[in-house]
Design a protein around this motif. Structure first.
Motif, PDB file in Angstrom:
ATOM      1  N   LEU A   9      37.384   0.613 -33.986  1.00 42.82           N
ATOM      2  CA  LEU A   9      37.899  -0.044 -35.009  1.00 42.82           C
ATOM      3  C   LEU A   9      37.274  -0.166 -36.293  1.00 42.82           C
ATOM      4  CD1 LEU A   9      38.333  -3.420 -32.510  1.00 42.82           C
ATOM      5  CD2 LEU A   9      40.165  -2.000 -33.476  1.00 42.82           C
ATOM      6  N   LEU A  10      35.997   0.116 -36.258  1.00 45.40           N
ATOM      7  CA  LEU A  10      35.236   0.153 -37.538  1.00 45.40           C
ATOM      8  C   LEU A  10      35.714   1.416 -38.303  1.00 45.40           C
ATOM      9  CD1 LEU A  10      33.050  -0.545 -39.430  1.00 45.40           C
ATOM     10  CD2 LEU A  10      31.459   0.808 -38.094  1.00 45.40           C
ATOM     11  N   LEU A  11      35.550   2.409 -37.530  1.00 44.04           N
ATOM     12  CA  LEU A  11      36.213   3.841 -38.298  1.00 44.04           C
ATOM     13  C   LEU A  11      37.559   3.631 -38.927  1.00 44.04           C
ATOM     14  CD1 LEU A  11      34.675   6.435 -35.507  1.00 44.04           C
ATOM     15  CD2 LEU A  11      33.733   5.783 -38.119  1.00 44.04           C
ATOM     16  N   SER A  12      38.238   2.899 -38.168  1.00 41.19           N
ATOM     17  CA  SER A  12      39.726   2.701 -38.399  1.00 41.19           C
ATOM     18  C   SER A  12      39.832   1.822 -39.912  1.00 41.19           C
ATOM     19  CB  SER A  12      40.636   1.930 -37.444  1.00 41.19           C
ATOM     20  OG  SER A  12      40.790   3.023 -36.426  1.00 41.19           O
ATOM     21  N   ARG A  13      38.954   0.862 -39.739  1.00 43.17           N
ATOM     22  CA  ARG A  13      38.994  -0.226 -40.857  1.00 43.17           C
ATOM     23  C   ARG A  13      38.461   0.672 -42.100  1.00 43.17           C
ATOM     24  NH1 ARG A  13      36.925  -4.037 -37.275  1.00 43.17           N
ATOM     25  NH2 ARG A  13      34.645  -3.721 -38.151  1.00 43.17           N
ATOM     26  N   LEU A  14      37.665   1.636 -41.840  1.00 41.67           N
ATOM     27  CA  LEU A  14      37.014   2.330 -43.045  1.00 41.67           C
ATOM     28  C   LEU A  14      37.961   3.439 -43.557  1.00 41.67           C
ATOM     29  CD1 LEU A  14      33.204   2.463 -41.933  1.00 41.67           C
ATOM     30  CD2 LEU A  14      34.201   0.910 -43.604  1.00 41.67           C
ATOM     31  N   GLY A  15      38.971   3.722 -42.789  1.00 45.29           N
ATOM     32  CA  GLY A  15      39.860   4.863 -43.223  1.00 45.29           C
ATOM     33  C   GLY A  15      39.424   6.171 -42.804  1.00 45.29           C
ATOM     34  N   ILE A  16      38.400   6.313 -41.660  1.00 46.14           N
ATOM     35  CA  ILE A  16      37.743   7.511 -41.503  1.00 46.14           C
ATOM     36  C   ILE A  16      38.564   8.132 -40.405  1.00 46.14           C
ATOM     37  CG2 ILE A  16      35.782   8.544 -40.489  1.00 46.14           C
ATOM     38  CD1 ILE A  16      34.139   6.706 -41.963  1.00 46.14           C
ATOM     39  N   GLY A  17      38.972   9.345 -40.187  1.00 44.58           N
ATOM     40  CA  GLY A  17      39.742  10.008 -39.571  1.00 44.58           C
ATOM     41  C   GLY A  17      38.815  10.426 -38.498  1.00 44.58           C
ATOM     42  N   PHE A  18      39.392  10.375 -37.062  1.00 45.27           N
ATOM     43  CA  PHE A  18      38.533  10.816 -35.796  1.00 45.27           C
ATOM     44  C   PHE A  18      39.710  11.000 -34.503  1.00 45.27           C
ATOM     45  CE2 PHE A  18      39.160   6.181 -35.312  1.00 45.27           C
ATOM     46  CZ  PHE A  18      39.208   5.949 -34.177  1.00 45.27           C
ATOM     47  N   SER A 119      20.675  18.657 -37.922  1.00 47.86           N
ATOM     48  CA  SER A 119      21.399  19.495 -37.394  1.00 47.86           C
ATOM     49  C   SER A 119      23.089  19.415 -37.312  1.00 47.86           C
ATOM     50  CB  SER A 119      21.278  19.828 -35.782  1.00 47.86           C
ATOM     51  OG  SER A 119      21.252  18.762 -35.162  1.00 47.86           O
ATOM     52  N   ILE A 120      23.300  17.973 -37.757  1.00 53.66           N
ATOM     53  CA  ILE A 120      24.515  17.807 -37.895  1.00 53.66           C
ATOM     54  C   ILE A 120      25.307  18.785 -39.185  1.00 53.66           C
ATOM     55  CG2 ILE A 120      24.503  15.327 -37.134  1.00 53.66           C
ATOM     56  CD1 ILE A 120      24.965  14.136 -39.951  1.00 53.66           C
ATOM     57  N   ALA A 121      24.470  19.030 -40.012  1.00 51.21           N
ATOM     58  CA  ALA A 121      25.080  19.850 -41.006  1.00 51.21           C
ATOM     59  C   ALA A 121      25.377  21.221 -40.516  1.00 51.21           C
ATOM     60  CB  ALA A 121      24.148  19.869 -42.187  1.00 51.21           C
ATOM     61  N   LEU A 122      25.323  21.675 -39.447  1.00 50.15           N
ATOM     62  CA  LEU A 122      25.839  23.005 -39.051  1.00 50.15           C
ATOM     63  C   LEU A 122      27.308  22.970 -38.439  1.00 50.15           C
ATOM     64  CD1 LEU A 122      22.428  23.905 -36.718  1.00 50.15           C
ATOM     65  CD2 LEU A 122      23.253  24.672 -38.966  1.00 50.15           C
ATOM     66  N   PHE A 123      27.848  21.886 -38.290  1.00 45.55           N
ATOM     67  CA  PHE A 123      29.195  21.610 -37.790  1.00 45.55           C
ATOM     68  C   PHE A 123      30.009  21.177 -38.565  1.00 45.55           C
ATOM     69  CE2 PHE A 123      25.893  21.386 -34.579  1.00 45.55           C
ATOM     70  CZ  PHE A 123      26.263  22.561 -33.617  1.00 45.55           C
ATOM     71  N   GLU A 124      31.425  21.422 -38.713  1.00 43.51           N
ATOM     72  CA  GLU A 124      32.363  20.700 -39.383  1.00 43.51           C
ATOM     73  C   GLU A 124      32.705  19.726 -38.900  1.00 43.51           C
ATOM     74  OE1 GLU A 124      35.919  23.076 -40.019  1.00 43.51           O
ATOM     75  OE2 GLU A 124      34.850  25.054 -40.455  1.00 43.51           O
ATOM     76  N   ARG A 125      32.662  19.535 -37.384  1.00 44.32           N
ATOM     77  CA  ARG A 125      32.859  18.238 -36.623  1.00 44.32           C
ATOM     78  C   ARG A 125      31.959  18.022 -35.552  1.00 44.32           C
ATOM     79  NH1 ARG A 125      37.630  15.935 -37.708  1.00 44.32           N
ATOM     80  NH2 ARG A 125      37.938  14.804 -35.909  1.00 44.32           N
ATOM     81  N   GLY A 134      32.383   7.523 -20.864  1.00 45.89           N
ATOM     82  CA  GLY A 134      33.676   8.239 -20.487  1.00 45.89           C
ATOM     83  C   GLY A 134      34.497   8.558 -21.848  1.00 45.89           C
ATOM     84  N   LEU A 135      34.069   8.430 -22.849  1.00 44.22           N
ATOM     85  CA  LEU A 135      34.889   8.711 -24.200  1.00 44.22           C
ATOM     86  C   LEU A 135      34.100   8.793 -25.267  1.00 44.22           C
ATOM     87  CD1 LEU A 135      37.583   8.142 -25.265  1.00 44.22           C
ATOM     88  CD2 LEU A 135      37.013   5.631 -26.013  1.00 44.22           C
ATOM     89  N   LEU A 136      34.286  10.007 -25.849  1.00 43.91           N
ATOM     90  CA  LEU A 136      33.407  10.564 -27.050  1.00 43.91           C
ATOM     91  C   LEU A 136      34.443  10.527 -28.111  1.00 43.91           C
ATOM     92  CD1 LEU A 136      31.528  13.955 -26.203  1.00 43.91           C
ATOM     93  CD2 LEU A 136      30.794  11.208 -25.742  1.00 43.91           C
ATOM     94  N   LEU A 137      34.160  10.657 -29.561  1.00 42.63           N
ATOM     95  CA  LEU A 137      34.920  10.817 -30.554  1.00 42.63           C
ATOM     96  C   LEU A 137      34.299  12.160 -31.304  1.00 42.63           C
ATOM     97  CD1 LEU A 137      33.620   9.416 -33.232  1.00 42.63           C
ATOM     98  CD2 LEU A 137      34.447   7.359 -32.281  1.00 42.63           C
ATOM     99  N   SER A 138      35.527  12.700 -32.335  1.00 37.32           N
ATOM    100  CA  SER A 138      34.852  13.678 -32.953  1.00 37.32           C
ATOM    101  C   SER A 138      35.318  13.263 -34.327  1.00 37.32           C
ATOM    102  CB  SER A 138      35.496  15.005 -32.825  1.00 37.32           C
ATOM    103  OG  SER A 138      36.851  15.053 -32.566  1.00 37.32           O
ATOM    104  N   LEU A 139      34.433  13.827 -35.173  1.00 38.72           N
ATOM    105  CA  LEU A 139      34.660  13.416 -36.740  1.00 38.72           C
ATOM    106  C   LEU A 139      33.693  14.132 -37.399  1.00 38.72           C
ATOM    107  CD1 LEU A 139      33.013   9.963 -37.704  1.00 38.72           C
ATOM    108  CD2 LEU A 139      32.133  11.286 -35.872  1.00 38.72           C
ATOM    109  N   ALA A 140      33.910  14.140 -38.974  1.00 42.65           N
ATOM    110  CA  ALA A 140      33.293  14.944 -39.852  1.00 42.65           C
ATOM    111  C   ALA A 140      31.839  14.481 -39.846  1.00 42.65           C
ATOM    112  CB  ALA A 140      33.835  15.016 -41.250  1.00 42.65           C
ATOM    113  N   PRO A 141      30.724  15.149 -39.917  1.00 44.39           N
ATOM    114  CA  PRO A 141      29.464  14.646 -40.147  1.00 44.39           C
ATOM    115  C   PRO A 141      29.109  13.751 -41.151  1.00 44.39           C
ATOM    116  CG  PRO A 141      29.291  17.112 -39.691  1.00 44.39           C
ATOM    117  CD  PRO A 141      30.773  16.798 -40.036  1.00 44.39           C
ATOM    118  N   ASP A 142      29.659  14.116 -42.791  1.00 40.25           N
ATOM    119  CA  ASP A 142      29.804  13.192 -43.646  1.00 40.25           C
ATOM    120  C   ASP A 142      30.315  11.746 -43.382  1.00 40.25           C
ATOM    121  OD1 ASP A 142      28.347  15.205 -44.895  1.00 40.25           O
ATOM    122  OD2 ASP A 142      30.165  15.919 -46.289  1.00 40.25           O
ATOM    123  N   ASP A 143      31.384  11.610 -42.687  1.00 38.65           N
ATOM    124  CA  ASP A 143      32.127  10.518 -42.522  1.00 38.65           C
ATOM    125  C   ASP A 143      31.156   9.643 -41.394  1.00 38.65           C
ATOM    126  OD1 ASP A 143      34.226  11.056 -43.960  1.00 38.65           O
ATOM    127  OD2 ASP A 143      35.571  11.850 -42.260  1.00 38.65           O
TER     128      ASP A 143
END
Length: 157
Positions: A9-18, A119-125, A134-143
């Motif tokens: 819900l927080l990510l959605s409110r912030l307009g961050i894609g995941f 090490s998050i800088a090593l990945f695009e997601r 039982g639930l992960l989400l993926s997103l851009a490190p900067d987000d």
């Protein structure tokens, strides 16, 4: 399983894609982050576990690769403290509003200082817990860093 958590819900409110990634949670797994990565067929280094710690008696949140261990000395230094240790399970659950095995860095009940391993800088997601077992989400490190109001630091041993 609901796919809506305070974190999503927080990510959605912030307009961050995941993207959401449900998996079969194994409560008997000794290392939940590694079990999640294996269940989803993703690189364990790209899968990050959320740990609740205390630094000089104050709660903090760290996000480190599932295949690495946190250095409590580095964690303490990151938060300008002298000593760091894992937070007791009941305290972690009370502070975050999540159950251990499902703690994510977003949408916690009580906001704590947060740091992501560099090490998050090593990945695009990156993959992190969405706030439910039982639930992960993926997103851009900067987000991820922006959504958690976090800093980036060397946190691993």
């Amino acid at each position: 399983m609901s796919r809506t958590t305070p974190g999503t819900l927080l990510l959605s409110r912030l307009g961050i894609g995941f993207e959401l990634h449900p998996y079969a949670y194994d409560p008997a797994a000794s290392r939940i982050g590694l079990q999640a990565a294996a269940a989803l067929g993703i690189d364990a280094a790209q899968t990050f576990k959320t740990l609740m710690v205390e630094v000089d008696g104050r709660p903090a949140c760290i996000v480190v690769p599932a295949d690495m261990e946190a250095s409590m000395k580095k964690v303490a230094a990151c938060f300008a403290g002298k000593a760091a240790a894992m937070l007791a399970v009941p305290d972690a659950e009370r502070i975050t509003g999540y159950r251990v095995g499902g703690i994510g860095p977003f949408g916690q009940k009580r906001t704590s200082p947060t740091a992501f391993d560099e090490s998050i800088a090593l990945f695009e997601r990156i993959y992190v817990n969405a706030g439910q077992r039982g639930l992960l989400l993926s997103l851009a490190p900067d987000d991820a860093v922006a959504a958690a109001g976090a800093v980036i630091a060397d946190l691993t041993a």
